[in-house]
Design a protein around this motif. Sequence first.
Motif, PDB file in Angstrom:
ATOM      1  N   SER A   2       0.845  -1.199   0.000  1.00 29.95           N
ATOM      2  CA  SER A   2       0.000   0.000   0.000  1.00 29.95           C
ATOM      3  C   SER A   2       0.879   1.246   0.000  1.00 29.95           C
ATOM      4  O   SER A   2       2.063   1.194   0.320  1.00 29.95           O
ATOM      5  N   GLY A   3       0.251   2.354  -0.334  1.00 33.85           N
ATOM      6  CA  GLY A   3       0.966   3.622  -0.326  1.00 33.85           C
ATOM      7  C   GLY A   3       1.402   4.029   1.070  1.00 33.85           C
ATOM      8  O   GLY A   3       2.507   4.543   1.257  1.00 33.85           O
ATOM      9  N   LEU A   4       0.542   3.786   2.055  1.00 30.72           N
ATOM     10  CA  LEU A   4       0.896   4.142   3.431  1.00 30.72           C
ATOM     11  C   LEU A   4       2.077   3.321   3.923  1.00 30.72           C
ATOM     12  O   LEU A   4       2.985   3.855   4.571  1.00 30.72           O
ATOM     13  N   ASP A   5       2.090   2.015   3.605  1.00 34.62           N
ATOM     14  CA  ASP A   5       3.241   1.176   3.964  1.00 34.62           C
ATOM     15  C   ASP A   5       4.511   1.711   3.314  1.00 34.62           C
ATOM     16  O   ASP A   5       5.563   1.784   3.948  1.00 34.62           O
ATOM     17  N   ALA A   6       4.408   2.088   2.044  1.00 33.78           N
ATOM     18  CA  ALA A   6       5.574   2.594   1.312  1.00 33.78           C
ATOM     19  C   ALA A   6       6.111   3.861   1.958  1.00 33.78           C
ATOM     20  O   ALA A   6       7.327   4.005   2.133  1.00 33.78           O
ATOM     21  N   LEU A   7       5.235   4.771   2.332  1.00 25.79           N
ATOM     22  CA  LEU A   7       5.679   6.024   2.944  1.00 25.79           C
ATOM     23  C   LEU A   7       6.354   5.775   4.287  1.00 25.79           C
ATOM     24  O   LEU A   7       7.386   6.385   4.585  1.00 25.79           O
ATOM     25  N   GLU A   8       5.809   4.858   5.079  1.00 25.60           N
ATOM     26  CA  GLU A   8       6.431   4.517   6.361  1.00 25.60           C
ATOM     27  C   GLU A   8       7.812   3.902   6.142  1.00 25.60           C
ATOM     28  O   GLU A   8       8.771   4.233   6.847  1.00 25.60           O
ATOM     29  N   MET A   9       7.912   3.006   5.167  1.00 20.04           N
ATOM     30  CA  MET A   9       9.191   2.357   4.885  1.00 20.04           C
ATOM     31  C   MET A   9      10.221   3.362   4.370  1.00 20.04           C
ATOM     32  O   MET A   9      11.393   3.302   4.743  1.00 20.04           O
ATOM     33  N   CYS A  10       9.787   4.293   3.523  1.00 18.24           N
ATOM     34  CA  CYS A  10      10.708   5.313   3.005  1.00 18.24           C
ATOM     35  C   CYS A  10      11.198   6.231   4.125  1.00 18.24           C
ATOM     36  O   CYS A  10      12.365   6.615   4.143  1.00 18.24           O
ATOM     37  N   ALA A  11      10.310   6.579   5.036  1.00 18.73           N
ATOM     38  CA  ALA A  11      10.701   7.442   6.158  1.00 18.73           C
ATOM     39  C   ALA A  11      11.727   6.748   7.039  1.00 18.73           C
ATOM     40  O   ALA A  11      12.636   7.394   7.573  1.00 18.73           O
ATOM     41  N   ALA A  12      11.617   5.430   7.185  1.00 15.66           N
ATOM     42  CA  ALA A  12      12.542   4.673   8.033  1.00 15.66           C
ATOM     43  C   ALA A  12      13.873   4.407   7.338  1.00 15.66           C
ATOM     44  O   ALA A  12      14.932   4.479   7.967  1.00 15.66           O
ATOM     45  N   ASP A  13      13.835   4.101   6.036  1.00 11.15           N
ATOM     46  CA  ASP A  13      15.046   3.733   5.297  1.00 11.15           C
ATOM     47  C   ASP A  13      14.779   3.908   3.804  1.00 11.15           C
ATOM     48  O   ASP A  13      14.206   3.024   3.162  1.00 11.15           O
ATOM     49  N   MET A  14      15.182   5.041   3.255  1.00 13.12           N
ATOM     50  CA  MET A  14      14.877   5.401   1.875  1.00 13.12           C
ATOM     51  C   MET A  14      15.565   4.457   0.888  1.00 13.12           C
ATOM     52  O   MET A  14      16.783   4.273   0.942  1.00 13.12           O
ATOM     53  N   PRO A  15      14.785   3.853  -0.035  1.00 12.97           N
ATOM     54  CA  PRO A  15      15.405   3.004  -1.063  1.00 12.97           C
ATOM     55  C   PRO A  15      16.034   3.861  -2.169  1.00 12.97           C
ATOM     56  O   PRO A  15      15.785   5.066  -2.247  1.00 12.97           O
TER      57      PRO A  15
END
Length: 134
Positions: free
Chosen positions: A33-46
């Motif tokens: 999901s988009g929300l999961d992606a945003l949380e993951m990017c905030a924690a560790d940007m790919p």
Amino acid sequence: MKRCMFVDDSSVIRKVAKRILGGSDMVVIEAASGLDALEMCAADMPDIIVVDGALPDVQAIEIIRRVRAMESPIRPQILISLVELDIASIMRAKRAGAQGYLLKPFNRPQLLERFRALKIAPDSALASNSRKSA
């Protein structure tokens, strides 16, 4: 080692991308999901993000804008993933900060060519692709 995030609500698309790109020099991470992606990017940007243009929870343009607004030493290359060639969607994504697009469903040569055009294809995938076409 490069990190590529595929953001798609289809587990099939994410698994196909992981099978094609995953290897010794690229890690493929998945967000459903988009929300999961945003949380993951905030924690560790790919290093690379491929965002489905039709996510049910957050519009792709909003994800691109929010990723671009994040403080990070990594400025990821971003592609929008579409089921049909939609110039208006591609232009909105580029204005929001995307570098290009990817049509789906995709196969190995199509995905690797898109990554090669952006100079982000994993070396191991390029090598295995050249062996397969030889």
